[in-house]
Design an enzyme around this catalytic site. Structure first.
Site, PDB file in Angstrom:
ATOM      1  N   GLY A  41       0.909  -1.184  -0.045  1.00 41.89           N
ATOM      2  CA  GLY A  41       0.129  -0.122   0.099  1.00 41.89           C
ATOM      3  C   GLY A  41       0.744   1.306   0.047  1.00 41.89           C
ATOM      4  CG  HIS A  50      -0.652   1.051   7.330  1.00 39.71           C
ATOM      5  ND1 HIS A  50       0.437   0.635   8.193  1.00 39.71           N
ATOM      6  CD2 HIS A  50       0.270   1.921   6.403  1.00 39.71           C
ATOM      7  CE1 HIS A  50       1.548   1.142   7.940  1.00 39.71           C
ATOM      8  NE2 HIS A  50       1.176   1.829   6.824  1.00 39.71           N
ATOM      9  CD  GLU A  51      -1.129   2.459   2.781  1.00 39.54           C
ATOM     10  OE1 GLU A  51      -0.716   3.588   2.660  1.00 39.54           O
ATOM     11  OE2 GLU A  51      -0.302   1.626   3.036  1.00 39.54           O
ATOM     12  CG  HIS A  84       0.128   6.593   5.567  1.00 42.10           C
ATOM     13  ND1 HIS A  84       1.274   7.164   6.212  1.00 42.10           N
ATOM     14  CD2 HIS A  84       0.323   5.318   5.291  1.00 42.10           C
ATOM     15  CE1 HIS A  84       2.108   6.175   6.257  1.00 42.10           C
ATOM     16  NE2 HIS A  84       1.678   4.974   5.774  1.00 42.10           N
TER      17      HIS A  84
HETATM   18 NI    NI Z   1       2.750   3.404   5.591  1.00 38.37          NI
END
Ligand code: NI
Length: 187
Positions: A51, A142-143, A146
């Site tokens: 990713g 997780h992405e 960000h």
């Molecule tokens: Ni990352």
């Protein structure tokens, strides 16, 4: 769109200011955005990632690409692009190991929802929705983090985080005076 060759974008490393910003929504999928998505996708594969989010290459936009299984499936690529993603549902909880291209050589267990439902736009501007579990669900969370300026290391309890402090401070040292950190090996 004219034929162009995708480029590897330099990945921002821990300490970089863009990694800590809340990313802006995309209001129009212009040719520039489409080309950027091609480069983001190409960079993810070239760096052996599952990713990659736009802020990780220095663009504070709500875009990420994931392909959680490509390395397991003999390199068969099936990228999923999400623009302006939103979670609709979270279910359960699971603890599993994570890493991040912006935190090289740091791995640790992170608690996340086991299953999620997410919606957003794909690279063509079409509305898409995914029911995800396992690594797919974890990669989405997780992405998405960000895009909020959050890194997986932030989700680790303070006492456990101590073991990573030396590596984190070493990574931070390569940040330049403009708050840009592409690490020691920049492409
Ligand atoms: Ni990352």
């Amino acid at each position: 769109m004219k034929k162009r060759k995708a480029e590897i974008l330099p990945i921002r490393i821990y300490g970089d200011k863009t990694l800590r910003e809340v990313a802006e929504p995309v209001d129009e999928i212009t040719e520039d955005i489409q080309e950027f998505i091609e480069d983001l996708t190409y960079t993810m594969y070239e760096k052996d990632g599952v990713g990659l989010a736009a802020p990780q290459v220095g663009r504070s936009l709500r875009i990420f690409v994931i392909d959680p299984f490509w390395f397991k499936e003999g390199g068969k690529k099936n990228p999923i692009v999400l623009i302006n993603p939103e979670f609709i549902e979270f279910k359960g909880e699971v603890d599993s190991e994570e890493g991040c291209l912006s935190l090289p050589e740091i791995y640790d267990k992170v608690k996340r929802a086991d299953k999620v439902v997410i919606k957003g736009l794909n690279e063509k501007g079409k509305e898409v929705k995914y029911d995800a579990e396992g690594l797919f669900s974890r990669s989405l969370q997780h992405e998405f983090d960000h895009l909020e300026g959050v890194l997986f290391i932030d989700k680790i309890p303070k006492l456990k985080k101590i073991v990573h402090m030396k590596k984190l401070s070493d990574l931070k040292k390569t940040t330049d005076e403009n708050g840009i950190n592409v690490g020691t090996i920049s492409l």
